[in-house]
Scaffold this motif. Structure first.
Motif, PDB file in Angstrom:
ATOM      1  N   ALA A 112     -35.302   7.697 -14.199  1.00  0.00           N
ATOM      2  CA  ALA A 112     -35.650   6.286 -13.982  1.00  0.00           C
ATOM      3  C   ALA A 112     -35.109   5.810 -12.638  1.00  0.00           C
ATOM      4  N   ARG A 113     -33.887   6.220 -12.296  1.00  0.00           N
ATOM      5  CA  ARG A 113     -33.309   5.815 -11.001  1.00  0.00           C
ATOM      6  C   ARG A 113     -34.126   6.359  -9.834  1.00  0.00           C
ATOM      7  N   ILE A 172     -32.999  11.097 -18.523  1.00  0.00           N
ATOM      8  CA  ILE A 172     -33.981  10.011 -18.397  1.00  0.00           C
ATOM      9  C   ILE A 172     -33.446   8.942 -17.457  1.00  0.00           C
ATOM     10  N   GLU A 173     -32.161   8.669 -17.526  1.00  0.00           N
ATOM     11  CA  GLU A 173     -31.550   7.682 -16.610  1.00  0.00           C
ATOM     12  C   GLU A 173     -31.694   8.149 -15.161  1.00  0.00           C
ATOM     13  N   LEU A 174     -31.430   9.421 -14.925  1.00  0.00           N
ATOM     14  CA  LEU A 174     -31.562   9.953 -13.561  1.00  0.00           C
ATOM     15  C   LEU A 174     -33.010   9.859 -13.104  1.00  0.00           C
ATOM     16  N   ILE A 185     -39.668  -0.643 -13.974  1.00  0.00           N
ATOM     17  CA  ILE A 185     -39.487   0.181 -15.171  1.00  0.00           C
ATOM     18  C   ILE A 185     -39.103  -0.683 -16.362  1.00  0.00           C
TER      19      ILE A 185
END
Lengths: 269, 159
Positions: free
Chosen positions: B56-57, B52-54, B67
């Motif tokens: 979002a980035r 999810i972090e990847l 976001i």
């Protein structure tokens, strides 16, 4: 004179007998060492109060393509580890905290900078692979010694060093993720130099090779290791550099509230 | 200083003040044109969270999206500004739900375009070879869950 010679011969005989008894005693102690005791000795080897280090992890797939990640890590004893990713940019600032509890379960937290979220992670994640690598979180931490049965398979020479070859069989293979493991343990420094991991069907799945073990400020540390999945042909190489021990790591590093600040605490390089 | 010079300086200062206000308004407008995305991360695993972090980035990297994140689907009414798109990564099924206020054909052209970008990025991040957490991407016309949550979040002011 005759009495003198007799006395010398008696003394020599006593000396020889004493040496023989001593030698037998040592052999008896070594022979009595069980597989579990060997693993206990490994687990109880002296460790620094704290350490900080730079770690590079390179993932190599079956086609030879590689991907590198760099992270800074802090450790407190053997129970607390915090790390923050430095590179590449798509993971920079992501931070991770794991605290081993007395029952060997782990409390894990993850900080996701783009979302501004610090999440408590499910402890069952320990059998998942770390960041797409061939190491599971369990592989990188400690296992409860009482969850396994141990057997000394043999002694041999590995890379010029005497090693015990120990088989560890989990009481709950499903929970452990493996049917069994075989470790090659150097008995001069009590560190594993090689570990084979067998999948739940008993086939060889992964081989971990600890190719460099260094003494840093009096403590033995594994500084180069490779985990190769022989089934998928995927490999992970971990190299640790800039290792410093007993520098006094701030306590906030090992808190979930401290995770968003870790990137700012990385020493200048 | 003579009167003419004084008048000239006063007019110049006034012009500068008006210009700076104008630039500020333009700046705010540019920012408000960013598509607001709410990411709801219901997962509890490391791999799924990192993915999810990847994701979002990748969204932030386009410059088009702002976001915000929650760790569970909100049941209370939203007291802030509603979002344009909600992306839900559920724990119960290996899908990513992309939720909008209505079906794509009912959206404005700008929002439809933004939705297309979100869907493309989600597909790439969750369906690619190096994904840490493979999932199928579904929208409000593809599956019941996104459709139900569309109505629910709209009613509570989140969309």
């Amino acid at each position: 004179m005759k009495n003198g010679k007799r006395l010398v011969r008696t003394m020599m005989l006593i000396g020889i007998l004493t040496m023989s008894v001593l030698a037998l005693s040592v052999a008896a102690v070594a022979a009595d060492l069980t597989g579990k005791q060997i693993i206990e000795t490994v687990n109880n080897a002296p460790v620094a109060n704290d350490a900080r280090l730079l770690m590079t992890m390179t993932l190599i797939n079956g086609q030879g393509q590689s991907l590198s990640r760099q992270m800074w890590s802090w450790k407190q004893g053997t129970t607390k580890t915090a790390l923050v990713f430095l590179a590449p940019d798509d993971v920079k600032g992501t931070a991770f905290l794991t605290i081993e509890l007395p029952d060997y379960s782990n409390d894990m937290w993850l900080y996701l900078p783009s979302l501004g979220l610090t999440k408590h992670i499910d402890a069952n994640s320990k059998t998942q692979n770390f960041m797409g690598s061939d190491f599971t979180y369990d592989d990188m931490g400690h296992r409860d010694i009482n969850d396994y049965d141990y057997k000394i398979l043999r002694e041999e020479t590995y890379d010029g060093n005497h090693v015990y070859v120990i088989q560890a069989t989990p009481h709950d293979p499903q929970e452990a993720g493996y049917s069994h493991m075989i470790s090659w343990i150097r008995d001069d420094i009590w560190k594993p130099v090689k570990v084979e991991y067998y999948d739940l069907s008993g086939k060889l799945e992964k081989i971990q090779t600890n190719s460099k073990i260094e003494k840093i400020d009096g403590y033995w540390a594994i500084t180069d290791m490779t985990m190769e999945n022989v089934q998928t042909k995927h490999k992970t190489i971990v190299t640790m550099t800039k290792i410093e021990v007993n520098t006094g790591v701030p306590a906030e590093v090992f808190t979930s509230d401290g995770l968003p600040k870790l990137l700012g605490l990385v020493p200048q390089q | 200083m003579n009167t003419q010079r004084r008048l000239f300086i006063t007019v110049a200062i006034l012009a500068l003040m008006i210009a700076s206000v104008g630039i500020g308004v333009l700046g705010e407008t540019a920012q408000s044109e960013q598509v607001r995305v709410l990411v709801i991360d219901e997962t509890h695993g490391i791999q799924s969270s990192l993915q999810i972090e990847l994701f979002a980035r990748a969204l932030v990297g386009t410059g088009t999206f702002s976001i915000h994140a929650l760790t569970e689907i909100p049941t209370e009414k939203n007291t802030g500004e509603p979002y344009d798109i909600v992306v839900i990564v559920p724990s119960i099924v290996e899908q990513v739900w992309i939720v909008t206020a209505g079906v794509p054909s009912q959206l404005t052209a700008q929002l439809a375009q933004a939705l297309h970008v979100v869907e493309s990025i989600t597909d790439k991040m969750y369906g690619g070879e190096h994904t840490l957490d493979p999932r199928a991407v579904v929208g409000v016309t593809d599956d019941l869950f996104p459709a139900v949550y569309s109505g629910f979040l709209l009613c509570n002011g989140w969309l």
